[in-house]
Design a protein around this motif. Structure first.
Motif, PDB file in Angstrom:
ATOM      1  N   PRO A 128     -23.029 -23.050   9.841  1.00 32.62           N
ATOM      2  CA  PRO A 128     -22.433 -24.256   9.415  1.00 32.62           C
ATOM      3  C   PRO A 128     -20.997 -23.846   8.585  1.00 32.62           C
ATOM      4  CG  PRO A 128     -24.474 -23.662   7.959  1.00 32.62           C
ATOM      5  CD  PRO A 128     -24.577 -22.573   9.276  1.00 32.62           C
ATOM      6  N   ALA A 129     -20.847 -22.667   8.423  1.00 36.95           N
ATOM      7  CA  ALA A 129     -19.603 -22.224   7.606  1.00 36.95           C
ATOM      8  C   ALA A 129     -18.544 -21.888   8.499  1.00 36.95           C
ATOM      9  CB  ALA A 129     -19.703 -21.069   6.564  1.00 36.95           C
ATOM     10  N   THR A 130     -18.865 -21.852   9.958  1.00 43.97           N
ATOM     11  CA  THR A 130     -17.582 -21.485  10.833  1.00 43.97           C
ATOM     12  C   THR A 130     -17.375 -22.637  11.798  1.00 43.97           C
ATOM     13  OG1 THR A 130     -18.105 -18.934  10.533  1.00 43.97           O
ATOM     14  CG2 THR A 130     -17.129 -19.884  12.545  1.00 43.97           C
ATOM     15  N   PRO A 131     -16.377 -23.225  11.847  1.00 41.27           N
ATOM     16  CA  PRO A 131     -16.302 -24.295  12.893  1.00 41.27           C
ATOM     17  C   PRO A 131     -16.812 -23.597  14.211  1.00 41.27           C
ATOM     18  CG  PRO A 131     -14.129 -23.868  11.822  1.00 41.27           C
ATOM     19  CD  PRO A 131     -14.941 -22.820  11.334  1.00 41.27           C
ATOM     20  N   ILE A 132     -17.536 -24.850  14.870  1.00 46.27           N
ATOM     21  CA  ILE A 132     -18.086 -24.433  16.204  1.00 46.27           C
ATOM     22  C   ILE A 132     -16.968 -23.921  17.188  1.00 46.27           C
ATOM     23  CG2 ILE A 132     -19.442 -25.489  17.975  1.00 46.27           C
ATOM     24  CD1 ILE A 132     -21.335 -26.862  16.144  1.00 46.27           C
ATOM     25  N   GLU A 133     -15.746 -24.630  17.139  1.00 45.13           N
ATOM     26  CA  GLU A 133     -14.838 -24.327  17.922  1.00 45.13           C
ATOM     27  C   GLU A 133     -14.536 -22.810  17.943  1.00 45.13           C
ATOM     28  OE1 GLU A 133     -10.356 -25.561  19.371  1.00 45.13           O
ATOM     29  OE2 GLU A 133     -11.558 -27.134  18.521  1.00 45.13           O
ATOM     30  N   GLU A 134     -14.218 -22.355  16.674  1.00 47.20           N
ATOM     31  CA  GLU A 134     -13.932 -20.890  16.681  1.00 47.20           C
ATOM     32  C   GLU A 134     -14.869 -20.114  17.216  1.00 47.20           C
ATOM     33  OE1 GLU A 134     -13.710 -17.428  13.112  1.00 47.20           O
ATOM     34  OE2 GLU A 134     -13.237 -19.773  12.475  1.00 47.20           O
TER      35      GLU A 134
END
Length: 321
Positions: A128-134
């Motif tokens: 949840p701390a990293t954008p899914i797009e990344e």
């Protein structure tokens, strides 16, 4: 052995596969791992599962050394591994799916496995701390660089999987093709109604783990935790409450006559039950002895015995309705 497509993808996996969680390094060294993998391969298994975090990377090393000894033609088998938990303590290397970690993590896994690429690379949990797009873009880059053929998710919520799929489609990136969820007679939540869109509409496959509920469904824990079993291992104390749950043990014993009527052991019965789900691409089995591998492979003999009446009987025992 029969083979199923991984959802709508072109790749096919054996209905039963072989994984290294808990056993490699913890219970089995290179020689035992080689013997068990050979027995699985001889039975038609073409898919071998691993993860960076298993035994802190040692599991990948053992599988890599076993594959070197076995010297199989690379096109004849599939290997998967998973990234998320990390094996280092740095802030960018643990419990994350950031681009830096994923790009470096796959290199570490390939070095330990002594392979040029893995066939499936899973995101071992969502982040949840990293954008899914990344994360989607990083996995796309790994595939484009030839370090993985496909990518998937493990234990992701349905909404997270759909978000990843839609991002990939919107930006013309390699989309995930498969989920690796827990799935057994007692744990079915990763195939709950909210996942129907994932498997039905988006054509996701699944390679399921813990089909025997960490051994609970084998029936061997009815008189306590035997020495040498998974529940007795150091560091796996958290399993003991599950394996000694009186209510679940009673349900397992109630399933025993159903299995016996088929001529199956409880283990074979539980594995064959998982294959009744059309969204299951492969059931990942585990073993600490080659005899267990051979017993598990025989589960395929019983898949046709699960008539609608038998399935209803099983549900009445396990869920009470």
């Amino acid at each position: 052995m029969r083979y199923r497509h991984v959802g709508s993808a072109g790749i096919q996996v054996s209905e039963l596969s072989f994984g290294s969680w808990v056993t490699f390094h913890t219970q089995s060294g290179v020689e035992d791992a080689t013997t068990m993998m050979a027995a699985a391969y001889d039975a038609g298994v073409n898919f071998f599962d691993n993860a960076e975090v298993y035994a802190g990377g040692k599991s990948e090393e053992i599988m890599g050394r076993a594959l070197k000894k076995l010297d199989w033609r690379r096109g004849s088998y599939l290997v998967s591994t998973k990234l998320y938990w990390g094996i280092e303590e740095g802030p960018n290397e643990k419990n994350t799916l950031n681009r830096k970690y994923l790009m470096e993590g796959i290199d570490g896994s390939l070095e330990r496995l002594d392979l040029d690429y893995v066939d499936i690379l899973y995101c071992h949990r969502s982040d949840p701390a990293t954008p899914i797009e990344e994360t989607v873009r990083a996995m796309h880059s790994i595939i484009e660089r030839g370090k993985a053929m496909y990518w998937g998710t493990s234990e992701w919520d349905a909404a997270e999987i759909v978000a990843a799929l839609e991002i990939a489609d919107r930006h013309h990136l390699h989309r995930p093709i498969v989920e690796q969820p827990v799935y057994n007679l007692f744990e079915r939540h990763r195939f709950a109604p909210e996942y129907e869109r994932v498997y039905g509409e988006y054509g996701f496959g699944s390679t399921t783990w813990s089909p025997l509920a960490s051994g609970l469904l084998t029936g061997k824990y009815r008189d306590g935790i035997p020495a040498g079993s998974r529940g007795s291992l150091s560091g796996y104390d958290w399993l003991q409450d599950r394996l000694t749950d009186a209510e679940k043990l009673a349900r397992v014993e109630a399933l025993r006559p159903v299995a016996e009527e088929m001529g199956a052991t409880l283990s074979q019965f539980a594995l064959a039950w998982c294959l009744q789900n059309p969204y299951v691409s492969s059931v990942i089995t585990g073993a600490s002895r080659v005899e267990q591998v051979r017993e598990n492979m025989k589960a395929l003999e019983f898949t046709s015995a699960f008539t609608p009446a038998v399935m209803d009987r099983i549900d009445s025992i396990v869920t009470g309705h």
